[in-house]
Design a protein around this motif. Sequence first.
Motif, mmCIF file in Angstrom:
data_model
loop_
_atom_site.group_PDB
_atom_site.id
_atom_site.type_symbol
_atom_site.label_atom_id
_atom_site.label_comp_id
_atom_site.label_asym_id
_atom_site.label_seq_id
_atom_site.Cartn_x
_atom_site.Cartn_y
_atom_site.Cartn_z
ATOM 1 N N ALA A 119 0.831 -1.212 0.000
ATOM 2 C CA ALA A 119 0.000 0.000 0.000
ATOM 3 C C ALA A 119 0.861 1.255 0.000
ATOM 4 O O ALA A 119 0.595 2.204 -0.747
ATOM 5 C CB ALA A 119 -0.928 -0.004 1.212
ATOM 6 N N LEU A 120 1.907 1.261 0.815
ATOM 7 C CA LEU A 120 2.768 2.443 0.890
ATOM 8 C C LEU A 120 3.603 2.620 -0.381
ATOM 9 O O LEU A 120 3.793 3.738 -0.846
ATOM 10 C CB LEU A 120 3.663 2.360 2.125
ATOM 11 C CG LEU A 120 2.926 2.566 3.456
ATOM 12 C CD1 LEU A 120 3.786 2.138 4.620
ATOM 13 C CD2 LEU A 120 2.487 4.004 3.609
ATOM 14 N N GLU A 121 4.080 1.504 -0.948
ATOM 15 C CA GLU A 121 4.848 1.617 -2.183
ATOM 16 C C GLU A 121 3.949 2.068 -3.339
ATOM 17 O O GLU A 121 4.381 2.805 -4.211
ATOM 18 C CB GLU A 121 5.545 0.297 -2.502
ATOM 19 C CG GLU A 121 6.751 0.068 -1.610
ATOM 20 C CD GLU A 121 7.466 -1.254 -1.886
ATOM 21 O OE1 GLU A 121 6.882 -2.156 -2.511
ATOM 22 O OE2 GLU A 121 8.631 -1.363 -1.460
ATOM 23 N N ALA A 122 2.691 1.629 -3.349
ATOM 24 C CA ALA A 122 1.751 2.065 -4.376
ATOM 25 C C ALA A 122 1.508 3.579 -4.273
ATOM 26 O O ALA A 122 1.267 4.232 -5.295
ATOM 27 C CB ALA A 122 0.427 1.308 -4.244
ATOM 28 N N ALA A 123 1.622 4.116 -3.068
ATOM 29 C CA ALA A 123 1.447 5.558 -2.865
ATOM 30 C C ALA A 123 2.728 6.323 -3.218
ATOM 31 O O ALA A 123 2.721 7.549 -3.213
ATOM 32 C CB ALA A 123 1.029 5.841 -1.431
ATOM 33 N N GLY A 124 3.831 5.610 -3.469
ATOM 34 C CA GLY A 124 5.079 6.262 -3.881
ATOM 35 C C GLY A 124 6.171 6.260 -2.831
ATOM 36 O O GLY A 124 7.215 6.868 -3.042
ATOM 37 N N ALA A 125 5.984 5.587 -1.707
ATOM 38 C CA ALA A 125 6.983 5.576 -0.645
ATOM 39 C C ALA A 125 8.029 4.492 -0.868
ATOM 40 O O ALA A 125 7.781 3.513 -1.571
ATOM 41 C CB ALA A 125 6.303 5.354 0.708
#
Length: 130
Positions: A119-125
Amino acid sequence: MAKLSTDELLDAFKEMTLIELSEFVKQFEDTFEVTAAAPVAVAAAGAPAAGGGDAAAAEEKDEFDVVLEAAGDKKIQVIKEVRGLTSLGLKEAKDLVESAPKAVLEGVNKDAAEKAKEALEAAGATITLK
């Protein structure tokens, strides 16, 4: 010292941030020499650590820390995801994202860590699991 009721204790916990609550649980475990049965955090994402030896060690672990290394270009999206994963307020989530590298979730199971990471990587993190 006055004895606190269960409701009073819950109200005190509601005022704490996730990180403060996690530190409290660790201190509680150390003081009473017990282990918390359930993880403190709610659904999260993560993947096993990269690397030969690290991957084998990560599979043996049953608790993971999801660490935010960098927010990336879409900081607002990352803040929204952090809020959804941790139930932090807007200011606390923003402060956590801006103070990266910082643990978002601590002591979560593998599935929850993988979900939080995704979820966080999908948001760009940029995320790492420990």
